[in-house]
Design an enzyme around this catalytic site. Sequence first.
Site, PDB file in Angstrom:
ATOM      1  N   HIS A 103       0.868  -1.196   0.000  1.00  0.00           N
ATOM      2  CA  HIS A 103       0.000   0.000   0.000  1.00  0.00           C
ATOM      3  C   HIS A 103       0.903   1.243   0.000  1.00  0.00           C
ATOM      4  CE1 HIS A 103      -3.545   2.247   0.210  1.00  0.00           C
ATOM      5  NE2 HIS A 103      -4.025   1.921   1.387  1.00  0.00           N
ATOM      6  N   GLN A 157      -0.287   4.857   0.848  1.00  0.00           N
ATOM      7  CA  GLN A 157      -0.586   5.005   2.284  1.00  0.00           C
ATOM      8  C   GLN A 157       0.705   5.306   3.060  1.00  0.00           C
ATOM      9  OE1 GLN A 157      -3.848   4.505   3.883  1.00  0.00           O
ATOM     10  NE2 GLN A 157      -2.718   5.523   5.518  1.00  0.00           N
ATOM     11  N   ASP A 176      -4.320  -1.893  12.312  1.00  0.00           N
ATOM     12  CA  ASP A 176      -5.237  -1.963  11.164  1.00  0.00           C
ATOM     13  C   ASP A 176      -6.364  -2.909  11.548  1.00  0.00           C
ATOM     14  OD1 ASP A 176      -6.310  -1.608   8.646  1.00  0.00           O
ATOM     15  OD2 ASP A 176      -4.778  -2.755   7.580  1.00  0.00           O
ATOM     16  N   CYS A 222      -4.787   3.369   9.294  1.00  0.00           N
ATOM     17  CA  CYS A 222      -5.021   3.794   7.906  1.00  0.00           C
ATOM     18  C   CYS A 222      -6.507   3.978   7.618  1.00  0.00           C
ATOM     19  CB  CYS A 222      -4.382   2.812   6.929  1.00  0.00           C
ATOM     20  SG  CYS A 222      -5.038   1.141   7.057  1.00  0.00           S
ATOM     21  N   ARG A 257      -3.501  11.633   2.867  1.00  0.00           N
ATOM     22  CA  ARG A 257      -3.594  10.849   1.630  1.00  0.00           C
ATOM     23  C   ARG A 257      -3.714  11.812   0.442  1.00  0.00           C
ATOM     24  NH1 ARG A 257      -5.313   5.803   1.624  1.00  0.00           N
ATOM     25  NH2 ARG A 257      -4.101   5.768  -0.292  1.00  0.00           N
TER      26      ARG A 257
HETATM   27  N1   CP Z   1      -6.692   3.616   3.948  1.00  0.00           N
HETATM   28  C1   CP Z   1      -7.325   3.384   2.792  1.00  0.00           C
HETATM   29  O1   CP Z   1      -6.724   2.908   1.815  1.00  0.00           O
HETATM   30  O2   CP Z   1      -8.641   3.724   2.807  1.00  0.00           O
HETATM   31  P1   CP Z   1      -9.700   3.329   1.693  1.00  0.00           P
HETATM   32  O3   CP Z   1      -9.749   1.802   1.661  1.00  0.00           O
HETATM   33  O4   CP Z   1     -11.005   3.920   2.132  1.00  0.00           O
HETATM   34  O5   CP Z   1      -9.247   3.857   0.368  1.00  0.00           O
END
Ligand code: CP
Length: 334
Positions: free
Chosen positions: A135, A138, A232, A273, A319
Amino acid sequence: MASSLFGSSLTKELDLRPDQFTYLLDLAATLKRDRKSGTEKPMLTRKTIALLFEKTSTRTRAAFETAANHQGAAVTVFDPQSSQIGHKESIADTAIVLSRMYDAIMYRGTAQETVEELAKYATVPVYNALTDSWHPTQMLADCLTMQEHSLKPLNEIKFTYVGDARNNMGNSLLITAAMMGMSFSIGAPKSLWPDQELITKAQALAKANGGEILLTESATEAVADSEFVHTDIWVSMGEPESAWKERIDLLKPYRVNAKLMLSAAPTAKFMHCLPALHDLATTTGKKAAKILGVNDGIEVSSEVFDSTANIAFDQAENRLHTIKALLVATLVAP
Ligand code: CP
């Protein structure tokens, strides 16, 4: 430095050198300041970006769409139902076709191979907006947020991730910390640690960059003296509820509550996140809370989530600024 990222894809953190990662954080901070002071200048006018979503999203989609809008670019959102992607047309052909019409392609889905295949056949930058393995966008937001909430440079920060670490967030935080020479601990049951091959790679990278990596089954040992405690979600709607109980029982000792935060640095901040199961406001949260035997959050208690230690919403806002930096750095010719 911008020229070194112009035209580049971001399929995983290791596509970036540490100086390029730092460049993106600095650019994000500048773009954030410009946005807040009303001095932002659109640099992506007439650019177009294809956003491919095989999986749902709130923050990532909002960030890409809003960043593009602020910078004068237009986006098209594709999902499996409204496109031929994957079922009637190969990923390679999709990459070639979209490259003829768009200036960049973003992909969110399951397989890392898909985003790498897109990047292989596309002639425009491709961005990984989450796969099961990584990710990276992120990570830019997480590091900008830690930088904003610490007086120390990134490579002097100690932070922790507790919970299910064999997923994209565990992998990405591990490699990012190692790449950036940070001190990073994972507190998780051994069965939920990242792959051993990845741990070995991260340990070697950390050593080369002056960082430290600790993996432990003790949540308290992991968070000791940490400035930032990340976690998470433990369960998702897509998984059978039969698997939830086993996971919740396994992860119970890694729940971020006020007692665990006491082991961290006195000014420690909580990061997530998002989305988070931090109360009973969602169907998933209610079901998981019943299994955990609480009237409260799952991976994080309401007490921590509702406290001033929680900077997850700053992290969510970042983000936008970091994704905007990625778009500008890769799409504006030097
Ligand atoms: N943290 C994140 O990627 O959020 P979403 O799944 O809402 O895009």
